[in-house]
Write an enzyme that holds these catalytic residues in place. Sequence first.
Site, PDB file in Angstrom:
ATOM      1  N   CYS A  51      48.165  38.168  44.950  1.00  0.00           N
ATOM      2  CA  CYS A  51      48.269  37.994  46.402  1.00  0.00           C
ATOM      3  C   CYS A  51      46.970  38.318  47.122  1.00  0.00           C
ATOM      4  O   CYS A  51      46.771  37.883  48.261  1.00  0.00           O
ATOM      5  CB  CYS A  51      49.401  38.853  46.947  1.00  0.00           C
ATOM      6  N   HIS A  88      33.311  45.523  36.238  1.00  0.00           N
ATOM      7  CA  HIS A  88      34.260  45.034  37.243  1.00  0.00           C
ATOM      8  C   HIS A  88      35.658  44.897  36.637  1.00  0.00           C
ATOM      9  O   HIS A  88      36.653  45.301  37.248  1.00  0.00           O
ATOM     10  CB  HIS A  88      33.784  43.681  37.781  1.00  0.00           C
ATOM     11  N   GLU A 181      58.913  39.655  40.751  1.00  0.00           N
ATOM     12  CA  GLU A 181      58.405  41.020  40.586  1.00  0.00           C
ATOM     13  C   GLU A 181      58.128  41.673  41.930  1.00  0.00           C
ATOM     14  O   GLU A 181      58.487  42.831  42.155  1.00  0.00           O
ATOM     15  CB  GLU A 181      57.130  40.994  39.743  1.00  0.00           C
TER      16      GLU A 181
END
Length: 424
Positions: A51, A88, A181
Amino acid sequence: MAETIAPLAIAGVSHHTANVTTIEAFRFENEETFLAAARDRFSGVIILQTCNRVEVMVEGNEAELRKFLEDQGRKDFFVHDGPGALRHLFALASGIDSMIVGEDQIIGQLRKALSDAQEADTASPFLETCINKAIHVGVEVRRRTLINRGSVSVGSAAVRLAEAEIGTLAGKHILVVGSGEMGLLVAQALAAKHLTAMYVANRTYKRAEILAGKIGGKAVKFAELYHYISLSDVVISCTAAPHAVIKRTELAHAMKERCWPPEGHPRPLILVDIAQPRDVEEGAGTVDGVRLYTIDDLRSVNEQTMSTRKAEADRAHGFVEAELALFLRHLNRLNADECLCSLHTWAEAVRVRERERALTRLGTTDEKTAEIIDDLTRVLAKKLLTDATFAIRTCAEEGDIAAAEALTNAITKGDRIGTKPPEE
């Protein structure tokens, strides 16, 4: 120290560099099509879409990945490569890089991204090693620190945001749209809020029933979505639909049912859209009575909780750096395998040749003598190469593959070390 060889490049956008609109525009709607196109350009490729981020990870270099994404019509993205890309990736898995610092969902999202790539046959052994190591680091960070103690997921952050806007959720009617989820995380966060009613809507009614059963809510049919919107104080939408499921016009009609007296303004509705791509149609926030919030608005929730976890995040950074150093040494050691293979292949050829010469000079020999000579030459070759093997592997671990190759060539080919060949 020479630069470490790590053929990993990562590019994309995240909440650090883009807002929800930009992230949505950067998304690849059909991941299978994207992976198929990337398969022709890279030894391995994985795509992670959540998201609040879209990231592409490839076994390749920065320039190749940048060109590929530009060819796909993407621009204004960050790029990491080599050790920076690994750093990262480890920070990402650890929850350090998340909008909600310390959240746990990223571990499952990385596992799914790897699984999808494996199914599409785009997950190279190298990428699998990197992702699995990152997941291990992420799990260990959470075990060794308190970074996720009292932390919130995006789903529970949405609940906290709604609670902050409405004052209290006790006695309220809440509608959760989506039963995946994220819907489960939202529902779990709502379970302790002493609600009067919690509704769960999903296109597949059976899935809505399953989630509602888990949290003591009421499953509702998707066809009745706007009726239940009109009954609710808060709506949190988090489906995986590729298009908007809450439309402006229908929402405006639903809001009219909330008016009393009929000619007045509707009772306020808190509408939180945490889906990516967005569930709520653009312009819906302008409907009278609707207060619309998106992923971008959750940043304030993270800022409020970040201070309590900053010390743990600093500890997590230290662990990530230590694990990164160990993993880079491991990768560099693997990069020496070709040199060592060449060295030991050469040594074995020399050993076998000299063993055969010795046996020929001895003439007819019994099996015991031949076995002793074979063992002798094998042990001598191994002992003579011990220091050379150690030196080559050490050079590789420190990232100096050129020195490892030079040592190998000096032994196997008689090349000079550290001097230029004489000019002709």
